[in-house]
Design a protein around this motif. Structure first.
Motif, mmCIF file in Angstrom:
data_model
loop_
_atom_site.group_PDB
_atom_site.id
_atom_site.type_symbol
_atom_site.label_atom_id
_atom_site.label_comp_id
_atom_site.label_asym_id
_atom_site.label_seq_id
_atom_site.Cartn_x
_atom_site.Cartn_y
_atom_site.Cartn_z
ATOM 1 N N GLN A 55 0.838 -1.190 0.000
ATOM 2 C CA GLN A 55 0.000 0.000 0.000
ATOM 3 C C GLN A 55 0.876 1.244 0.000
ATOM 4 N N ASP A 56 0.411 2.286 -0.675
ATOM 5 C CA ASP A 56 1.105 3.566 -0.620
ATOM 6 C C ASP A 56 0.089 4.696 -0.633
ATOM 7 N N GLN A 57 0.558 5.860 -0.280
ATOM 8 C CA GLN A 57 -0.307 7.023 -0.192
ATOM 9 C C GLN A 57 -0.337 7.752 -1.525
ATOM 10 N N ALA A 61 -5.733 9.532 -0.618
ATOM 11 C CA ALA A 61 -6.215 8.148 -0.644
ATOM 12 C C ALA A 61 -5.048 7.177 -0.496
ATOM 13 N N THR A 62 -5.369 6.009 -0.004
ATOM 14 C CA THR A 62 -4.388 4.937 0.125
ATOM 15 C C THR A 62 -4.586 3.952 -1.025
#
Length: 321
Positions: A55-57, A61-62
């Motif tokens: 996961q990344d930003q 939103a993620t």
């Protein structure tokens, strides 16, 4: 609960306890019951897969990035009721043992691996279904080893030529009007797990400060999913060298032992790869570019019944210059 125990085990085929492409994966499913038990289905599955997720930003939103690849999937039905659901198959009371056999496809597949954001796993799972509400499962991972001696050759054919060759690099760092020149030579690029590699560092210190070299092992994991790429790096201190006095020249030789538990270098997975570097740094105040990185390929070591010390007889050719 008439099923007291469900277990799954397999037969080893190698000294390492690992399996490779083309091997026969056989074993048994054991079911212990307290009395005669009706079941809908009893089966065992064999699976090999690679999976990547992180996961990344992305703004506020993620975002989740994931991908997976299936190398093989087999299913062997041991028991199945003839009327497909009425539980007419019977397991006798006591201990019941059911053998199974799979042939692993003889194709190029990467070794088992667990990284920061991805895994390559090979597993067996047994599943016993008594009803839609009563299902028993057991699973075990199977250690898998690629057949490829060089699991990076498909991406970097030329790297094989240099595995036994010396690696050499030079770095000049400036400190005001003075400079420090560092010449680094590694004995070879390819090293087996648990073996040692010799490093020679020639330091020409023209400054008024004492400098000390440090040796690091750098690991780089790369993961790819949905056209996105993420990298995880880690480095550990191997050793520190002797201090080099101001306005002097010194050659330092170190023998660095490669931990036997390190996973070998690999490129033969489309979603992840693993690389290593040897890094030598100088702690020069206010100086930049005071480090050198040399490629290091960690190869699969030979299984050893008894722990052996790495060989210490390391020879170098004379440094150029």
């Amino acid at each position: 609960m008439t099923v007291k125990h469900l277990s799954l085990d397999y037969n080893k085929v190698s000294e390492r306890g690992t399996f490779s492409p083309g091997d026969i994966l056989s074993g048994r499913v054991t079911v212990d019951t307290s009395k005669e038990t009706k079941v809908q289905c009893l089966l065992v599955k064999a699976k090999g897969k690679a999976k990547v997720t992180w996961q990344d930003q992305e703004g506020e939103a993620t975002g989740t990035h994931s991908d997976k690849k299936k190398y093989f999937y087999f299913e062997h039905i041991i028991l199945q009721d003839k009327k497909k659901g009425d539980g007419s198959e019977i397991i006798r009371p006591g201990r019941n043992v059911y053998p199974f056999t799979f042939v692993i496809p003889n194709i190029d597949m990467p070794s088992s691996y667990k990284g920061k954001w991805g895994t390559i796993t090979y597993s067996l799972m047994a599943k016993l279904t008594q009803s839609i509400w009563l299902v028993h499962k057991t699973k075990t991972e199977v250690p898998f080893l690629t057949k490829s001696e060089f699991p990076f050759a498909s991406k970097s054919d030329m790297i094989i030529i240099g595995l036994k060759e010396q690696q050499y690099a030079t770095r000049i760092s400036f400190y005001g009007s003075s400079k420090v020149t560092m010449n680094v030579t590694s004995e070879k690029m390819g090293v087996k797990q648990g073996d040692a590699v010799g490093i020679s560092v020639e330091i020409l210190n023209d400054t008024t400060h004492v400098v000390t070299p440090k040796f690091y092992l750098c690991e780089k994991q790369t993961f790819v999913a949905q056209s996105k790429r993420i990298v995880h790096t880690n480095e550990s201190l191997f050793s520190s060298g002797d201090a080099v006095p101001a306005e002097s020249t010194l050659t330092i030789t170190k023998v660095l032992s490669i931990p036997p538990q390190l996973h070998p270098t690999f490129f033969n997975c489309c979603m992840m790869k693993l690389e290593y570097r040897l890094k030598v740094t100088l702690d020069i105040p206010l100086a930049r570019d005071s480090e050198i990185k040399l490629p290091l390929v960690i190869l699969l070591g030979s299984p050893k019944p008894h722990q052996q010390k790495p060989k210490r007889s390391i020879w170098f050719r004379k440094l150029p210059g």
